[in-house]
Design a protein around this motif. Structure first.
Motif, PDB file in Angstrom:
ATOM      1  N   TRP A  51     -11.057  -5.932  19.158  1.00 16.67           N
ATOM      2  CA  TRP A  51     -10.664  -5.388  17.853  1.00 16.67           C
ATOM      3  C   TRP A  51      -9.398  -4.554  17.971  1.00 16.67           C
ATOM      4  CZ3 TRP A  51     -13.821  -8.296  15.341  1.00 16.67           C
ATOM      5  CH2 TRP A  51     -15.127  -8.502  15.812  1.00 16.67           C
ATOM      6  N   PRO A  52      -8.633  -4.362  16.942  1.00 16.96           N
ATOM      7  CA  PRO A  52      -8.820  -4.944  15.609  1.00 16.96           C
ATOM      8  C   PRO A  52      -8.566  -6.454  15.607  1.00 16.96           C
ATOM      9  CG  PRO A  52      -6.663  -3.924  15.740  1.00 16.96           C
ATOM     10  CD  PRO A  52      -7.365  -3.597  17.020  1.00 16.96           C
ATOM     11  N   TYR A  53      -9.214  -7.137  14.648  1.00 19.45           N
ATOM     12  CA  TYR A  53      -8.878  -8.533  14.387  1.00 19.45           C
ATOM     13  C   TYR A  53      -7.408  -8.561  14.017  1.00 19.45           C
ATOM     14  CZ  TYR A  53      -9.752 -13.330  12.638  1.00 19.45           C
ATOM     15  OH  TYR A  53      -9.765 -14.682  12.445  1.00 19.45           O
ATOM     16  N   ARG A  54      -6.667  -9.422  14.704  1.00 14.08           N
ATOM     17  CA  ARG A  54      -5.214  -9.479  14.531  1.00 14.08           C
ATOM     18  C   ARG A  54      -4.787 -10.882  14.155  1.00 14.08           C
ATOM     19  NH1 ARG A  54      -4.371  -5.725  19.717  1.00 14.08           N
ATOM     20  NH2 ARG A  54      -6.583  -6.217  19.857  1.00 14.08           N
ATOM     21  N   GLU A  55      -3.820 -10.986  13.288  1.00 20.89           N
ATOM     22  CA  GLU A  55      -3.227 -12.283  12.975  1.00 20.89           C
ATOM     23  C   GLU A  55      -1.728 -12.145  12.800  1.00 20.89           C
ATOM     24  OE1 GLU A  55      -3.195 -15.282  13.123  1.00 20.89           O
ATOM     25  OE2 GLU A  55      -5.221 -15.561  13.849  1.00 20.89           O
ATOM     26  N   GLY A  56      -1.063 -13.278  12.718  1.00 18.52           N
ATOM     27  CA  GLY A  56       0.386 -13.246  12.568  1.00 18.52           C
ATOM     28  C   GLY A  56       0.918 -14.550  12.016  1.00 18.52           C
ATOM     29  N   LEU A  57       2.068 -14.446  11.384  1.00 15.46           N
ATOM     30  CA  LEU A  57       2.770 -15.619  10.849  1.00 15.46           C
ATOM     31  C   LEU A  57       4.236 -15.506  11.221  1.00 15.46           C
ATOM     32  CD1 LEU A  57       1.369 -15.625   7.178  1.00 15.46           C
ATOM     33  CD2 LEU A  57       0.704 -17.206   9.016  1.00 15.46           C
ATOM     34  N   ARG A  58       4.888 -16.651  11.317  1.00 15.71           N
ATOM     35  CA  ARG A  58       6.342 -16.628  11.387  1.00 15.71           C
ATOM     36  C   ARG A  58       6.843 -16.155  10.024  1.00 15.71           C
ATOM     37  NH1 ARG A  58       8.239 -22.420  13.156  1.00 15.71           N
ATOM     38  NH2 ARG A  58       8.562 -22.504  10.910  1.00 15.71           N
ATOM     39  N   LEU A  59       8.006 -15.498   9.992  1.00 12.42           N
ATOM     40  CA  LEU A  59       8.484 -14.921   8.729  1.00 12.42           C
ATOM     41  C   LEU A  59       8.600 -15.974   7.618  1.00 12.42           C
ATOM     42  CD1 LEU A  59       9.467 -12.438   7.167  1.00 12.42           C
ATOM     43  CD2 LEU A  59      11.782 -12.918   8.005  1.00 12.42           C
ATOM     44  N   ASP A  60       9.098 -17.161   7.960  1.00 11.36           N
ATOM     45  CA  ASP A  60       9.234 -18.183   6.905  1.00 11.36           C
ATOM     46  C   ASP A  60       7.871 -18.635   6.377  1.00 11.36           C
ATOM     47  OD1 ASP A  60       8.668 -19.518   9.296  1.00 11.36           O
ATOM     48  OD2 ASP A  60      10.045 -21.185   8.905  1.00 11.36           O
ATOM     49  N   GLU A  61       6.841 -18.630   7.215  1.00  9.19           N
ATOM     50  CA  GLU A  61       5.492 -18.951   6.757  1.00  9.19           C
ATOM     51  C   GLU A  61       4.969 -17.830   5.843  1.00  9.19           C
ATOM     52  OE1 GLU A  61       3.747 -21.370  10.630  1.00  9.19           O
ATOM     53  OE2 GLU A  61       3.634 -19.191  10.649  1.00  9.19           O
ATOM     54  N   ALA A  62       5.247 -16.599   6.244  1.00  8.41           N
ATOM     55  CA  ALA A  62       4.791 -15.442   5.465  1.00  8.41           C
ATOM     56  C   ALA A  62       5.459 -15.406   4.094  1.00  8.41           C
ATOM     57  CB  ALA A  62       5.076 -14.151   6.231  1.00  8.41           C
ATOM     58  N   MET A  63       6.714 -15.857   4.017  1.00  4.95           N
ATOM     59  CA  MET A  63       7.470 -15.824   2.759  1.00  4.95           C
ATOM     60  C   MET A  63       7.220 -17.052   1.888  1.00  4.95           C
ATOM     61  SD  MET A  63       9.102 -12.963   2.828  1.00  4.95           S
ATOM     62  CE  MET A  63      10.513 -12.997   1.730  1.00  4.95           C
ATOM     63  N   HIS A  64       6.490 -18.026   2.402  1.00  3.58           N
ATOM     64  CA  HIS A  64       6.262 -19.260   1.645  1.00  3.58           C
ATOM     65  C   HIS A  64       5.415 -18.971   0.395  1.00  3.58           C
ATOM     66  CE1 HIS A  64       4.966 -23.299   0.579  1.00  3.58           C
ATOM     67  NE2 HIS A  64       5.949 -23.753   1.333  1.00  3.58           N
ATOM     68  N   PRO A  65       5.780 -19.565  -0.739  1.00  8.86           N
ATOM     69  CA  PRO A  65       5.039 -19.258  -1.977  1.00  8.86           C
ATOM     70  C   PRO A  65       3.555 -19.626  -1.957  1.00  8.86           C
ATOM     71  CG  PRO A  65       6.674 -21.011  -2.338  1.00  8.86           C
ATOM     72  CD  PRO A  65       6.951 -20.422  -0.990  1.00  8.86           C
ATOM     73  N   LEU A  66       3.112 -20.494  -1.054  1.00  9.20           N
ATOM     74  CA  LEU A  66       1.675 -20.782  -0.955  1.00  9.20           C
ATOM     75  C   LEU A  66       0.904 -19.632  -0.311  1.00  9.20           C
ATOM     76  CD1 LEU A  66       1.458 -24.501   0.305  1.00  9.20           C
ATOM     77  CD2 LEU A  66       0.458 -23.625  -1.809  1.00  9.20           C
ATOM     78  N   THR A  67       1.599 -18.795   0.440  1.00 12.42           N
ATOM     79  CA  THR A  67       0.937 -17.721   1.187  1.00 12.42           C
ATOM     80  C   THR A  67       0.659 -16.551   0.259  1.00 12.42           C
ATOM     81  OG1 THR A  67       2.092 -18.391   3.179  1.00 12.42           O
ATOM     82  CG2 THR A  67       1.138 -16.168   3.171  1.00 12.42           C
ATOM     83  N   ILE A  68      -0.619 -16.246   0.075  1.00 12.89           N
ATOM     84  CA  ILE A  68      -0.976 -15.174  -0.862  1.00 12.89           C
ATOM     85  C   ILE A  68      -1.823 -14.096  -0.198  1.00 12.89           C
ATOM     86  CG2 ILE A  68      -0.842 -16.649  -2.905  1.00 12.89           C
ATOM     87  CD1 ILE A  68      -3.977 -16.643  -2.915  1.00 12.89           C
ATOM     88  N   ILE A  69      -1.843 -12.953  -0.850  1.00 10.28           N
ATOM     89  CA  ILE A  69      -2.820 -11.907  -0.573  1.00 10.28           C
ATOM     90  C   ILE A  69      -3.821 -11.981  -1.725  1.00 10.28           C
ATOM     91  CG2 ILE A  69      -3.232  -9.427  -0.456  1.00 10.28           C
ATOM     92  CD1 ILE A  69      -1.739 -10.279   1.981  1.00 10.28           C
ATOM     93  N   ALA A  70      -5.077 -12.254  -1.390  1.00 11.99           N
ATOM     94  CA  ALA A  70      -6.098 -12.371  -2.427  1.00 11.99           C
ATOM     95  C   ALA A  70      -6.795 -11.037  -2.629  1.00 11.99           C
ATOM     96  CB  ALA A  70      -7.114 -13.444  -2.053  1.00 11.99           C
ATOM     97  N   THR A  71      -7.004 -10.713  -3.915  1.00 13.96           N
ATOM     98  CA  THR A  71      -7.721  -9.480  -4.281  1.00 13.96           C
ATOM     99  C   THR A  71      -8.938  -9.801  -5.156  1.00 13.96           C
ATOM    100  OG1 THR A  71      -6.313  -9.219  -6.230  1.00 13.96           O
ATOM    101  CG2 THR A  71      -5.630  -8.070  -4.221  1.00 13.96           C
ATOM    102  N   GLY A  72      -9.096 -11.067  -5.505  1.00 16.12           N
ATOM    103  CA  GLY A  72     -10.223 -11.457  -6.347  1.00 16.12           C
ATOM    104  C   GLY A  72     -10.606 -12.898  -6.110  1.00 16.12           C
ATOM    105  N   LEU A  73     -11.760 -13.262  -6.602  1.00 14.00           N
ATOM    106  CA  LEU A  73     -12.099 -14.694  -6.662  1.00 14.00           C
ATOM    107  C   LEU A  73     -13.027 -14.924  -7.835  1.00 14.00           C
ATOM    108  CD1 LEU A  73     -15.031 -15.744  -5.231  1.00 14.00           C
ATOM    109  CD2 LEU A  73     -13.780 -15.151  -3.190  1.00 14.00           C
ATOM    110  N   TYR A  74     -12.913 -16.115  -8.442  1.00 16.10           N
ATOM    111  CA  TYR A  74     -13.471 -16.337  -9.773  1.00 16.10           C
ATOM    112  C   TYR A  74     -13.023 -15.158 -10.643  1.00 16.10           C
ATOM    113  CZ  TYR A  74     -16.077 -20.610  -8.882  1.00 16.10           C
ATOM    114  OH  TYR A  74     -16.416 -21.908  -8.620  1.00 16.10           O
ATOM    115  N   ASP A  75     -13.931 -14.601 -11.411  1.00 13.93           N
ATOM    116  CA  ASP A  75     -13.477 -13.524 -12.294  1.00 13.93           C
ATOM    117  C   ASP A  75     -13.942 -12.169 -11.787  1.00 13.93           C
ATOM    118  OD1 ASP A  75     -16.087 -14.061 -12.764  1.00 13.93           O
ATOM    119  OD2 ASP A  75     -15.896 -14.397 -14.912  1.00 13.93           O
TER     120      ASP A  75
END
Ligand SMILES: Nc1nc2c(c(=O)[nH]1)N[C@H]1C(S)=C(S)[C@@H](COP(=O)(O)O)O[C@H]1N2
Ligand SMILES: [Mo]
Length: 309
Positions: free
Chosen positions: A179-203
């Motif tokens: 720990w901590p659980y760690r992850e990473g992306l290349r900058l272009d992957e991080a900036m890609h419009p498909l890449t999101i930060i989710a704060t909800g699901l359904y309603d």
């Protein structure tokens, strides 16, 4: 089911879709008044038009999505997160944004949500263990946040860390991972419009077991890249260490793009089991980049996808 695979069905064929649409229409009817007050910012997107990035595959039910999880901080069983993650304190929450950025600091949840626009993204989720779901996330593009804090020239990667709360997370003392659980992306992957930060699901605000209050979603990569309950985001020049790669580099690469032609050393990645498909459901073929090839293949031009797996 009319189709051989659930994801051959259109939204309109499926009862859950109809029920979901009704809820959405109700929300839309309630109007902008609800936004930021009753529902809170996590729900604000429900007035938004469907995203061009959304799949028209039938989403899994909220029950399925929130009762079959990987979240090792709460245990390694698929039902452990649903059982244990209620103990996680998600309010107040802040995210340390540091490294090669113009405006480093501790950003509160309110700060983060102030500058972004939320929308619904219905994405396929493919776990490296060869099961999959379809999830109607609510979130914002990671690029919106990164642009706000200003990634400096020279930064090539974005690293992420999950909270470590031994008192709230029974898996921490078990030492399943470093720990901590760690992850990473290349900058272009991080900036890609498909890449999101989710704060909800359904309603609803995102359930704790799905990574409340904010988690990464990178739909063309195996699910373990989509790190939950993020407390730190860092811009850096070098490729950051990542949890599953640290645990077993032979089995889990940094890229971990979904690829039916590159098998896991211990099982095939050519097909997958759709959660909720029933005991006798056929496995469905896994798609290159999990079905997002047209959007992301160009990120990897010239790269050997077998070597950089
Ligand atoms: N912090 C943290 N993030 C995590 C995990 C985890 O164990 N800890 N599991 C990953 C894996 S393997 C998958 S498949 C997805 C599962 O997301 P879900 O439970 O919302 O479907 O979360 C990923 N994010
Ligand atoms: Mo996973």
């Amino acid at each position: 089911m009319a189709g051989r695979y659930r994801n051959e069905l259109n939204w309109s064929d499926a009862t859950p879709r109809a029920a979901f649409m009704n809820r959405r229409q109700l929300m839309a009817g309630a109007g902008a008044l609800a936004v930021g007050s009753i529902g809170g910012p996590a729900l604000a997107s429900l007035n938004a038009a469907p995203s061009a990035f959304s799949t028209d595959a039938e989403p899994n039910s909220l029950k399925e999505i929130s009762n079959y999880n990987n979240y090792y901080e709460f245990g390694v069983g698929k039902e452990d997160p649903a059982r244990n993650a209620g103990a996680l304190t998600t309010d107040p929450w802040s995210v340390k944004i540091d490294g090669m950025v113009d405006r480093p600091g501790d950003y509160s949840m309110d700060d983060i949500l102030k500058g972004v626009s939320l929308e619904e993204r219905i994405y396929r989720l493919r776990c490296v263990e060869a099961w999959s779901m379809v999830v109607p996330w609510v979130g914002f593009e990671l690029a919106d946040l990164l642009n706000r804090v200003g990634v400096q020239p020279g930064a090539k990667y974005i690293a992420f860390e999950t909270a470590v709360r031994p008192d709230e997370m029974p898996g921490i003392s078990r030492g399943y991972l470093d720990w901590p659980y760690r992850e990473g992306l290349r900058l272009d992957e991080a900036m890609h419009p498909l890449t999101i930060i989710a704060t909800g699901l359904y309603d609803e605000p995102i359930p704790n077991q799905n990574g409340a209050p904010l988690r990464l979603v990178v739909p063309w990569k195996y699910g373990f890249k989509s790190i939950k309950s993020i407390v730190r985001i860092s811009a850096m020049e070098k490729e950051p260490p990542t949890s599953w790669n640290m645990a077993n580099a032979r089995e889990y690469g940094f890229y971990s793009n979904v690829n039916p032609e590159v098998d896991h050393p211990r099982w095939t990645q050519a097909s997958e089991r759709l959660i909720g498909g029933g005991l006798f459901a056929k496995r469905q073929p896994t798609q290159m980049f999990n079905g997002y090839e047209e959007h992301v293949a160009s990120l990897y031009t010239g790269m050997d996808l077998k070597k950089s797996f």
